[in-house]
Design an enzyme around this catalytic site. Structure first.
Site, short mmCIF file in Angstrom:
data_model
loop_
_atom_site.label_atom_id
_atom_site.label_comp_id
_atom_site.label_asym_id
_atom_site.label_seq_id
_atom_site.Cartn_x
_atom_site.Cartn_y
_atom_site.Cartn_z
N ASP A 120 38.45 99.36 24.41
CA ASP A 120 38.97 97.98 24.40
C ASP A 120 40.46 98.05 24.11
OD1 ASP A 120 39.50 95.32 24.24
OD2 ASP A 120 38.26 94.91 22.48
N TRP B 6 37.68 103.80 16.18
CA TRP B 6 36.26 103.61 16.46
C TRP B 6 35.82 104.68 17.44
CZ3 TRP B 6 39.89 101.18 19.35
CH2 TRP B 6 39.65 100.93 20.69
N ASP C 159 44.01 103.58 18.63
CA ASP C 159 45.08 102.68 19.07
C ASP C 159 46.42 103.35 18.80
OD1 ASP C 159 43.31 100.74 19.89
OD2 ASP C 159 43.39 99.59 18.02
N ASN D 193 34.98 97.74 18.62
CA ASN D 193 36.27 97.96 19.29
C ASN D 193 37.18 96.74 19.30
OD1 ASN D 193 35.31 96.26 21.31
ND2 ASN D 193 34.80 97.92 22.74
N ASP D 194 36.67 95.58 18.82
CA ASP D 194 37.42 94.35 19.04
C ASP D 194 38.34 93.97 17.89
OD1 ASP D 194 38.20 92.28 20.62
OD2 ASP D 194 36.54 90.95 20.09
N1 ABN Z 1 41.23 98.07 19.50
C1 ABN Z 1 42.04 97.43 20.41
C2 ABN Z 1 42.44 96.06 19.97
C3 ABN Z 1 43.67 95.88 19.42
C4 ABN Z 1 44.06 94.62 19.05
C5 ABN Z 1 43.19 93.57 19.19
C6 ABN Z 1 41.94 93.76 19.76
C7 ABN Z 1 41.55 95.02 20.15
#
Ligand code: ABN
Length: 179
Positions: free
Chosen positions: A83, A108, A127, A155-156
């Site tokens: 994500d 994650w 990230d 992942n969100d």
């Molecule tokens: N893990 C990616 C992400 C970053 C910022 C907001 C939502 C998802």
């Protein structure tokens, strides 16, 4: 004098006969026959067209390219629980953050099937932090992804939360083991 004329006659006659045999009707028919038979038989001869065929296939418009093997596509196999923005579109790579950003300290994981060897791999999604959103190649796949109460497979959220700069730029996909 008569002798000279006779010799010239003979030479001329010989030359004329030679020219006539080369350009006469019979020789013309012979050549035409050769050309016709050759033209008809040549295309029937077997010869290797495989190189040409492969080239045509590669350049074939609309040919299906396997996206599961292309790290610049959301369908790439390692991105099954991805994500974010693909770092491969943002100046980084599958495993490296782009210049000016750093990998998140926490991440994650996903479990993805590699179509090339039929095995499942544990993939860490890190990230990249320290710059604003990359904005290119946004992908959101949720295979085996779980809500926030299973944090390690969620992942969100912005996983830059533990870094000095919590600005989220893009996401890498690093294999950490065989599942
Ligand atoms: N893990 C990616 C992400 C970053 C910022 C907001 C939502 C998802």
């Amino acid at each position: 004098m008569q002798w000279l004329l006779n010799t010239l006659d003979r030479l001329t006659e010989r030359r004329v006969r030679a020219v006539a045999s080369q350009h006469g009707r019979r020789s013309f028919v012979t050549r035409l026959g050769t050309a016709l038979v050759g033209g008809a038989i040549l295309p029937m001869l077997p010869f290797d067209r495989s190189g040409q065929f492969m080239g045509a296939q590669a350049a074939e418009p609309g040919k299906k390219i396997d996206k599961t093997l292309d790290p610049t596509q959301c369908e790439y196999w390692r991105y099954c629980a991805f994500d974010g923005y693909l770092c491969t579109c943002c100046g980084g790579s599958l495993t490296q953050c782009p210049p000016g950003t750093e990998a998140s300290k926490v991440s994650w994981v996903g479990t993805c099937l590699n179509p090339q060897d039929g095995r499942h791999y544990l993939v860490s999604y890190n990230d990249c932090c320290g710059k604003g959103s990359c904005g290119e190649c946004l992908c959101n796949n949720n295979e085996r992804e779980r809500p926030g109460y299973r944090l390690g497979v969620h992942n969100d959220i912005n996983w830059c939360m533990a870094n000095t700069s919590s600005m989220f730029h893009c996401t890498t996909s690093i294999i950490v083991g065989v599942a």
